[in-house]
Design an enzyme around this catalytic site. Structure first.
Site, short mmCIF file in Angstrom:
data_model
loop_
_atom_site.label_atom_id
_atom_site.label_comp_id
_atom_site.label_asym_id
_atom_site.label_seq_id
_atom_site.Cartn_x
_atom_site.Cartn_y
_atom_site.Cartn_z
CB CYS A 70 -75.94 -47.01 20.03
SG CYS A 70 -76.61 -46.12 18.60
CG ASP A 85 -75.72 -49.07 14.75
OD1 ASP A 85 -75.78 -50.20 14.20
OD2 ASP A 85 -75.18 -48.09 14.21
NE ARG A 98 -73.87 -50.37 12.02
CZ ARG A 98 -73.21 -49.29 11.60
NH1 ARG A 98 -72.38 -49.40 10.59
NH2 ARG A 98 -73.38 -48.12 12.19
CG HIS A 145 -71.70 -47.99 17.93
ND1 HIS A 145 -71.67 -47.85 16.56
CD2 HIS A 145 -72.86 -47.42 18.33
CE1 HIS A 145 -72.78 -47.24 16.16
NE2 HIS A 145 -73.51 -46.95 17.21
CB CYS A 202 -72.16 -43.76 17.00
SG CYS A 202 -73.83 -43.50 17.65
CO CO Z 1 -74.90 -45.48 17.32
#
Ligand code: CO
Length: 201
Positions: free
Chosen positions: A42, A44, A46, A98, A101
């Protein structure tokens, strides 16, 4: 006028640290790229691929998008797949989702505007395929987390059906596909035990 000078400063400090630890680091990476792993994760912020598995530059070929989706019509993902398998000869593909998400959460909510809705539609399909299982989970967060897992599992299966992967297996190339999930709470990866190393029966 120089934009974002603090980022250039961090970059300089990083390059200096690398060179201090390993004087040939950059020379070596210039000469050859030989990663063993393709990471599909992803976007993302993080979930930074190299950091969470402690891998240095050169060790991981990375493709990231919203909610680690492998779309059969996505020229970007399919090109990454083709190059990493046919040219780099990576031996493992890791689809890593994750928990928490946002892309997966969006697939549980009302329609978004385009183009994001078109992308999230891939996850809505996973949700529909598992509607009964998801409806049986009373807790919103638990349902969200389960869809995060189901999304990874669906992408592993889609990958296994792409011509690039099927052809690699046909010619006997070593190639395993794995489905993992990352937990933001403890920074740990969990194996979803859906690994494939041949056309699923
Ligand atoms: Co995500």
């Amino acid at each position: 006028m120089r934009f974002l000078p603090q980022i250039f400063e961090r970059n300089r400090a990083w390059a200096e640290r690398q060179r201090a630890q390993d004087p040939e680091f950059f020379e070596r990476l210039c000469a050859i790229q030989h990663p063993s792993y393709l990471w599909i994760g992803c976007a993302d912020s993080r979930v930074p691929a190299n950091e969470i598995v402690g891998m240095a530059p050169g060790e991981l070929f990375v493709h990231r998008n919203v909610a680690n989706v492998v779309c059969r019509e996505d020229q970007n993902a399919l090109s990454v797949l083709q190059y990493s398998i046919d040219t780099l000869h990576i031996s493992h593909i890791i689809v890593c989702g994750h928990y928490r998400c946002g892309g997966v959460q969006a697939a549980l909510g009302p329609p978004l505007t385009q183009p994001l809705e078109g992308w999230i539609a891939h996850i809505r399909r996973v949700r529909e395929e598992h509607a009964a299982e998801l409806a049986a989970i009373p807790d919103d967060e638990a349902r969200w987390h389960r869809l995060c897992e189901l999304n990874v599992i669906a992408q592993v299966r889609i990958l296994a059906e792409t011509p690039t992967v099927v052809n690699a297996w046909k010619r006997g190339q070593t190639l395993d596909i794995h489905g993992w999930i990352y937990d933001l709470h403890d920074g740990l990866l969990r194996d979803l035990n859906v690994s494939l190393n041949g056309v699923p029966k």
